[in-house]
Design a protein around this motif. Structure first.
Motif, PDB file in Angstrom:
ATOM      1  N   GLY A  62       0.809  -1.207   0.000  1.00  0.00           N
ATOM      2  CA  GLY A  62       0.000   0.000   0.000  1.00  0.00           C
ATOM      3  C   GLY A  62       0.841   1.254   0.000  1.00  0.00           C
ATOM      4  O   GLY A  62       0.408   2.312  -0.458  1.00  0.00           O
ATOM      5  N   VAL A  63       2.089   1.136   0.498  1.00  0.00           N
ATOM      6  CA  VAL A  63       2.992   2.291   0.557  1.00  0.00           C
ATOM      7  C   VAL A  63       4.417   1.793   0.758  1.00  0.00           C
ATOM      8  O   VAL A  63       4.640   0.725   1.337  1.00  0.00           O
ATOM      9  CB  VAL A  63       2.582   3.252   1.703  1.00  0.00           C
ATOM     10  N   VAL A  64       5.386   2.566   0.240  1.00  0.00           N
ATOM     11  CA  VAL A  64       6.808   2.276   0.431  1.00  0.00           C
ATOM     12  C   VAL A  64       7.417   3.415   1.236  1.00  0.00           C
ATOM     13  O   VAL A  64       7.268   4.584   0.874  1.00  0.00           O
ATOM     14  CB  VAL A  64       7.557   2.148  -0.912  1.00  0.00           C
ATOM     15  N   LEU A  65       8.091   3.057   2.326  1.00  0.00           N
ATOM     16  CA  LEU A  65       8.793   4.042   3.146  1.00  0.00           C
ATOM     17  C   LEU A  65      10.273   3.883   2.844  1.00  0.00           C
ATOM     18  O   LEU A  65      10.903   2.902   3.249  1.00  0.00           O
ATOM     19  CB  LEU A  65       8.489   3.797   4.626  1.00  0.00           C
ATOM     20  N   LEU A  66      10.847   4.831   2.098  1.00  0.00           N
ATOM     21  CA  LEU A  66      12.181   4.682   1.516  1.00  0.00           C
ATOM     22  C   LEU A  66      13.195   5.622   2.160  1.00  0.00           C
ATOM     23  O   LEU A  66      13.135   6.839   1.969  1.00  0.00           O
ATOM     24  CB  LEU A  66      12.107   4.953   0.005  1.00  0.00           C
ATOM     25  N   ASP A  67      14.126   5.045   2.930  1.00  0.00           N
ATOM     26  CA  ASP A  67      15.237   5.832   3.454  1.00  0.00           C
ATOM     27  C   ASP A  67      16.256   6.033   2.337  1.00  0.00           C
ATOM     28  O   ASP A  67      16.582   5.078   1.614  1.00  0.00           O
ATOM     29  CB  ASP A  67      15.884   5.113   4.639  1.00  0.00           C
ATOM     30  N   LEU A  68      16.743   7.249   2.179  1.00  0.00           N
ATOM     31  CA  LEU A  68      17.644   7.528   1.060  1.00  0.00           C
ATOM     32  C   LEU A  68      19.076   7.098   1.323  1.00  0.00           C
ATOM     33  O   LEU A  68      19.876   7.001   0.392  1.00  0.00           O
ATOM     34  CB  LEU A  68      17.602   9.027   0.726  1.00  0.00           C
ATOM     35  N   GLY A  69      19.437   6.859   2.603  1.00  0.00           N
ATOM     36  CA  GLY A  69      20.804   6.468   2.927  1.00  0.00           C
ATOM     37  C   GLY A  69      20.986   4.967   2.857  1.00  0.00           C
ATOM     38  O   GLY A  69      21.055   4.290   3.882  1.00  0.00           O
ATOM     39  N   LEU A  70      21.078   4.424   1.643  1.00  0.00           N
ATOM     40  CA  LEU A  70      21.170   2.977   1.460  1.00  0.00           C
ATOM     41  C   LEU A  70      22.603   2.558   1.136  1.00  0.00           C
ATOM     42  O   LEU A  70      23.361   3.335   0.544  1.00  0.00           O
ATOM     43  CB  LEU A  70      20.223   2.533   0.338  1.00  0.00           C
ATOM     44  N   PRO A  71      22.985   1.330   1.478  1.00  0.00           N
ATOM     45  CA  PRO A  71      24.381   0.912   1.308  1.00  0.00           C
ATOM     46  C   PRO A  71      24.772   0.576  -0.117  1.00  0.00           C
ATOM     47  O   PRO A  71      25.955   0.632  -0.467  1.00  0.00           O
ATOM     48  CB  PRO A  71      24.470  -0.330   2.204  1.00  0.00           C
ATOM     49  N   ASP A  72      23.821   0.186  -0.948  1.00  0.00           N
ATOM     50  CA  ASP A  72      24.183  -0.331  -2.268  1.00  0.00           C
ATOM     51  C   ASP A  72      23.858   0.602  -3.423  1.00  0.00           C
ATOM     52  O   ASP A  72      24.496   0.555  -4.471  1.00  0.00           O
ATOM     53  CB  ASP A  72      23.502  -1.677  -2.516  1.00  0.00           C
ATOM     54  N   GLN A  73      22.853   1.464  -3.269  1.00  0.00           N
ATOM     55  CA  GLN A  73      22.437   2.346  -4.353  1.00  0.00           C
ATOM     56  C   GLN A  73      22.026   3.703  -3.792  1.00  0.00           C
ATOM     57  O   GLN A  73      21.625   3.807  -2.635  1.00  0.00           O
ATOM     58  CB  GLN A  73      21.250   1.745  -5.121  1.00  0.00           C
ATOM     59  N   ASP A  74      22.097   4.712  -4.623  1.00  0.00           N
ATOM     60  CA  ASP A  74      21.604   6.025  -4.237  1.00  0.00           C
ATOM     61  C   ASP A  74      20.090   5.953  -4.067  1.00  0.00           C
ATOM     62  O   ASP A  74      19.387   5.394  -4.919  1.00  0.00           O
ATOM     63  CB  ASP A  74      21.962   7.054  -5.318  1.00  0.00           C
ATOM     64  N   GLY A  75      19.595   6.501  -2.960  1.00  0.00           N
ATOM     65  CA  GLY A  75      18.167   6.418  -2.674  1.00  0.00           C
ATOM     66  C   GLY A  75      17.307   7.054  -3.742  1.00  0.00           C
ATOM     67  O   GLY A  75      16.207   6.558  -4.040  1.00  0.00           O
ATOM     68  N   TYR A  76      17.774   8.131  -4.348  1.00  0.00           N
ATOM     69  CA  TYR A  76      17.020   8.768  -5.424  1.00  0.00           C
ATOM     70  C   TYR A  76      16.901   7.827  -6.625  1.00  0.00           C
ATOM     71  O   TYR A  76      15.855   7.748  -7.276  1.00  0.00           O
ATOM     72  CB  TYR A  76      17.690  10.071  -5.851  1.00  0.00           C
ATOM     73  N   GLU A  77      18.007   7.122  -6.919  1.00  0.00           N
ATOM     74  CA  GLU A  77      17.993   6.172  -8.032  1.00  0.00           C
ATOM     75  C   GLU A  77      16.984   5.054  -7.769  1.00  0.00           C
ATOM     76  O   GLU A  77      16.229   4.646  -8.663  1.00  0.00           O
ATOM     77  CB  GLU A  77      19.388   5.576  -8.219  1.00  0.00           C
ATOM     78  N   VAL A  78      16.941   4.585  -6.531  1.00  0.00           N
ATOM     79  CA  VAL A  78      15.994   3.539  -6.153  1.00  0.00           C
ATOM     80  C   VAL A  78      14.564   4.045  -6.295  1.00  0.00           C
ATOM     81  O   VAL A  78      13.684   3.335  -6.795  1.00  0.00           O
ATOM     82  CB  VAL A  78      16.251   3.061  -4.711  1.00  0.00           C
ATOM     83  N   CYS A  79      14.330   5.283  -5.886  1.00  0.00           N
ATOM     84  CA  CYS A  79      12.998   5.877  -6.009  1.00  0.00           C
ATOM     85  C   CYS A  79      12.548   5.896  -7.462  1.00  0.00           C
ATOM     86  O   CYS A  79      11.411   5.542  -7.785  1.00  0.00           O
ATOM     87  CB  CYS A  79      12.995   7.295  -5.440  1.00  0.00           C
ATOM     88  N   GLY A  80      13.446   6.301  -8.355  1.00  0.00           N
ATOM     89  CA  GLY A  80      13.113   6.323  -9.777  1.00  0.00           C
ATOM     90  C   GLY A  80      12.797   4.938 -10.324  1.00  0.00           C
ATOM     91  O   GLY A  80      11.866   4.771 -11.115  1.00  0.00           O
ATOM     92  N   LYS A  81      13.550   3.922  -9.878  1.00  0.00           N
ATOM     93  CA  LYS A  81      13.307   2.554 -10.330  1.00  0.00           C
ATOM     94  C   LYS A  81      11.973   2.029  -9.796  1.00  0.00           C
ATOM     95  O   LYS A  81      11.245   1.323 -10.500  1.00  0.00           O
ATOM     96  CB  LYS A  81      14.444   1.645  -9.872  1.00  0.00           C
ATOM     97  N   ILE A  82      11.672   2.383  -8.550  1.00  0.00           N
ATOM     98  CA  ILE A  82      10.391   1.959  -7.968  1.00  0.00           C
ATOM     99  C   ILE A  82       9.235   2.541  -8.764  1.00  0.00           C
ATOM    100  O   ILE A  82       8.262   1.861  -9.081  1.00  0.00           O
ATOM    101  CB  ILE A  82      10.295   2.387  -6.491  1.00  0.00           C
ATOM    102  N   ARG A  83       9.352   3.817  -9.109  1.00  0.00           N
ATOM    103  CA  ARG A  83       8.254   4.462  -9.819  1.00  0.00           C
ATOM    104  C   ARG A  83       8.050   3.869 -11.202  1.00  0.00           C
ATOM    105  O   ARG A  83       6.918   3.798 -11.704  1.00  0.00           O
ATOM    106  CB  ARG A  83       8.521   5.978  -9.903  1.00  0.00           C
ATOM    107  N   LYS A  84       9.110   3.418 -11.856  1.00  0.00           N
ATOM    108  CA  LYS A  84       8.970   2.770 -13.159  1.00  0.00           C
ATOM    109  C   LYS A  84       8.300   1.401 -13.033  1.00  0.00           C
ATOM    110  O   LYS A  84       7.690   0.913 -13.976  1.00  0.00           O
ATOM    111  CB  LYS A  84      10.347   2.615 -13.822  1.00  0.00           C
ATOM    112  N   ARG A  85       8.419   0.818 -11.847  1.00  0.00           N
ATOM    113  CA  ARG A  85       7.927  -0.537 -11.634  1.00  0.00           C
ATOM    114  C   ARG A  85       6.501  -0.580 -11.107  1.00  0.00           C
ATOM    115  O   ARG A  85       5.754  -1.515 -11.388  1.00  0.00           O
ATOM    116  CB  ARG A  85       8.874  -1.244 -10.657  1.00  0.00           C
TER     117      ARG A  85
END
Length: 242
Positions: A62-85
């Protein structure tokens, strides 16, 4: 047996994907979220988050709570990938308090943001705000299905906005905000009224979110004068010339 459906519910609980690399923070936050009725799945990295969002037999999140300080990828990049998916609402959690960073997140498709350190009551309020559908959704009459404002076209049933025929990608709240102001061009909407109708809350802290969404709309539409700030009162939409 839990009921699993396409509305993000598992039984009577909303599924929430928590993307947080700190296990201690995640454990404490998961406990709080569980008490507020959420079924929490914890992902420790961007890759785990993206894998968790792959189609499966379980109900979608129902919702994704995304911390931007991730060890493997930039959080902004992850956000963009999530939105495409997926179109699942995304709330970014960030220590970056500047407006430019938050606008960047919204442009990538995030629905809202929370700045660290945050109050858990604020976080819960924002989660409920992004998953709550506007009351008017699907209730328009034929005469209200489209709004035209000079070069701007707003299609209410499809929630699509275009400028000079080019579609502009907006988040849910950006669209709701623009559609609200566009219904009465030139009329000043009080900040409290906008927050009540778009975010469905009277929580005062949402005011900063409103400012960021207005700034993001101006940037995405490339029309900085479209939404006018009425100091001390609120905002109004200035109908552009055709």
């Amino acid at each position: 047996m839990n009921r699993r459906g396409a509305n993000g519910l598992e039984g009577d609980r909303m599924r929430l994907l928590l993307v947080e690399d700190d296990d201690h923070v995640a454990a404490a936050l998961s406990a709080i979220l569980a008490r507020h009725g959420f079924a929490v799945t914890h992902a420790r990295s961007g890759e785990e988050a993206l894998q968790a969002l792959l189609p499966c037999e379980a109900a979608p999140y129902g919702v994704v709570l995304l911390d931007l300080g991730l060890p493997d990828q930039d959080g902004y990049e992850v956000c963009g990938k999530i939105r495409k998916r997926t179109s699942t609402p995304v709330i970014m959690v960030t220590a970056r308090a500047d407006v430019r960073s938050r606008i960047h997140g919204l442009n990538l498709g995030a629905d809202d943001y929370v700045v660290k350190p945050y109050d858990t009551g604020e976080l819960i309020a924002r989660i409920h705000a992004v998953i709550r559908r506007p009351v008017a959704d699907g209730a328009q009459t034929p005469a209200e299905t489209e709004l035209r404002l000079g070069r701007v076209r707003i299609e209410l049933p499809t929630r699509q906005v275009s400028v000079d025929g080019t579609v502009v990608q907006l988040t849910r709240k950006e669209f709701d905000l623009l559609a609200l102001l566009a219904q009465r061009p030139g009329v000043v909407f009080r900040r409290e009224q906008i927050i009540s109708e778009v975010w469905r809350t009277s929580w005062e802290g949402t005011g900063r979110t409103l400012e960021v969404h207005v700034a993001s709309l101006r940037a995405k539409l490339h029309m900085p004068a479209l939404i006018e700030t009425v100091r001390g009162v609120g905002y109004r939409l200035v109908a552009p010339a055709s």
